[in-house]
Design a protein around this motif. Structure first.
Motif, PDB file in Angstrom:
ATOM      1  N   ASP A 159      44.722  55.866  36.807  1.00 38.18           N
ATOM      2  CA  ASP A 159      43.470  55.321  36.298  1.00 38.18           C
ATOM      3  C   ASP A 159      42.672  54.636  37.402  1.00 38.18           C
ATOM      4  O   ASP A 159      42.500  53.435  37.411  1.00 38.18           O
ATOM      5  N   PHE A 160      42.177  55.423  38.324  1.00 39.74           N
ATOM      6  CA  PHE A 160      41.524  54.874  39.504  1.00 39.74           C
ATOM      7  C   PHE A 160      40.095  54.405  39.296  1.00 39.74           C
ATOM      8  O   PHE A 160      39.492  53.871  40.197  1.00 39.74           O
ATOM      9  N   LEU A 202      24.850  48.181  51.714  1.00 40.83           N
ATOM     10  CA  LEU A 202      24.825  49.398  52.521  1.00 40.83           C
ATOM     11  C   LEU A 202      26.113  50.200  52.383  1.00 40.83           C
ATOM     12  O   LEU A 202      26.095  51.419  52.415  1.00 40.83           O
ATOM     13  N   ARG A 203      27.232  49.501  52.258  1.00 43.86           N
ATOM     14  CA  ARG A 203      28.524  50.187  52.151  1.00 43.86           C
ATOM     15  C   ARG A 203      29.532  49.226  51.541  1.00 43.86           C
ATOM     16  O   ARG A 203      29.540  48.047  51.851  1.00 43.86           O
ATOM     17  N   THR A 204      30.364  49.738  50.680  1.00 44.09           N
ATOM     18  CA  THR A 204      31.453  48.927  50.140  1.00 44.09           C
ATOM     19  C   THR A 204      32.742  49.723  50.249  1.00 44.09           C
ATOM     20  O   THR A 204      32.783  50.890  49.851  1.00 44.09           O
ATOM     21  N   GLU A 205      33.751  49.127  50.847  1.00 48.81           N
ATOM     22  CA  GLU A 205      35.026  49.810  51.046  1.00 48.81           C
ATOM     23  C   GLU A 205      36.150  49.149  50.269  1.00 48.81           C
ATOM     24  O   GLU A 205      37.287  49.570  50.357  1.00 48.81           O
ATOM     25  N   ARG A 206      35.818  48.097  49.543  1.00 46.67           N
ATOM     26  CA  ARG A 206      36.844  47.442  48.750  1.00 46.67           C
ATOM     27  C   ARG A 206      37.061  48.232  47.473  1.00 46.67           C
ATOM     28  O   ARG A 206      36.134  48.796  46.904  1.00 46.67           O
ATOM     29  N   TYR A 207      38.307  48.240  47.016  1.00 44.21           N
ATOM     30  CA  TYR A 207      38.688  48.995  45.834  1.00 44.21           C
ATOM     31  C   TYR A 207      38.526  48.141  44.581  1.00 44.21           C
ATOM     32  O   TYR A 207      38.932  46.979  44.549  1.00 44.21           O
ATOM     33  N   PHE A 208      37.923  48.714  43.555  1.00 50.51           N
ATOM     34  CA  PHE A 208      37.807  48.064  42.262  1.00 50.51           C
ATOM     35  C   PHE A 208      38.347  49.039  41.227  1.00 50.51           C
ATOM     36  O   PHE A 208      38.020  50.210  41.251  1.00 50.51           O
ATOM     37  N   GLY A 209      39.152  48.562  40.334  1.00 53.23           N
ATOM     38  CA  GLY A 209      39.704  49.413  39.297  1.00 53.23           C
ATOM     39  C   GLY A 209      41.094  48.953  38.923  1.00 53.23           C
ATOM     40  O   GLY A 209      41.509  47.832  39.222  1.00 53.23           O
ATOM     41  N   LYS A 210      41.823  49.837  38.266  1.00 48.50           N
ATOM     42  CA  LYS A 210      43.134  49.497  37.732  1.00 48.50           C
ATOM     43  C   LYS A 210      44.219  50.253  38.498  1.00 48.50           C
ATOM     44  O   LYS A 210      44.035  51.402  38.876  1.00 48.50           O
ATOM     45  N   GLU A 241      44.219  44.776  37.508  1.00 46.90           N
ATOM     46  CA  GLU A 241      42.859  45.297  37.578  1.00 46.90           C
ATOM     47  C   GLU A 241      41.988  44.371  38.407  1.00 46.90           C
ATOM     48  O   GLU A 241      41.985  43.166  38.209  1.00 46.90           O
ATOM     49  N   ARG A 242      41.293  44.957  39.356  1.00 48.49           N
ATOM     50  CA  ARG A 242      40.327  44.197  40.158  1.00 48.49           C
ATOM     51  C   ARG A 242      38.940  44.602  39.684  1.00 48.49           C
ATOM     52  O   ARG A 242      38.579  45.779  39.722  1.00 48.49           O
TER      53      ARG A 242
END
Length: 145
Positions: free
Chosen positions: A25-26, A94-102, A80-81
């Protein structure tokens, strides 16, 4: 002539089956646009004579967003983040590389867990579980009157 083969089952194979499972569940959204990969929940499990010690790396997670479920010998960890929606006026991302999800992991241990005595602690991005083994039921001998 019949060929009967017996397959030996390695007890560790049963333990590790389902243990090395990729997160599920990405989510999608920010992850797909960043082109990054979903983080893996790194888990260490140690067995002692009285129970199991589990350490799960969950960097950047909040304690209230982590859930542990115990069902007999099966332990499930879900975290979950959530993406912050704060964008200041005049600011452009401009760019986001952080992971959000479960992210979640489930694994089966060799013996049932005593849920009443189990404990969890979260510090510095590491979830520590202390999972005592449930006492096995002793056979009871009935006396005959």
């Amino acid at each position: 002539m019949s060929n009967n083969l017996t397959r030996r089952v390695d007890p560790l194979e049963d333990f590790f089956r389902g243990f090395f499972v990729r997160p599920v569940d990405f989510g999608g959204g920010a992850l797909a646009s960043a082109g990054g990969e979903a983080p893996q929940m790194r888990v260490d499990v140690k067995e002692t004579s009285s129970g199991y010690e589990v350490h799960a790396e969950l960097p950047g997670m909040k304690k209230e967003d982590i859930h542990v479920h115990i069902d007999g010998p099966v332990v499930s960890i879900t975290a979950e983040r959530k993406q912050e929606k704060e964008v200041k006026e005049g600011e452009k991302v401009l760019r986001t590389e952080r992971y959000f999800g479960k992210v979640s992991r489930s694994f089966q241990l060799g013996q049932e867990i005593d849920e009443e005595k189990a404990s969890a602690r979260f510090s510095d991005g590491v979830l520590e579980l202390s999972l005592p083994k449930k006492a096995e039921a002793q056979a009871k001998r009935l006396s005959i009157d």
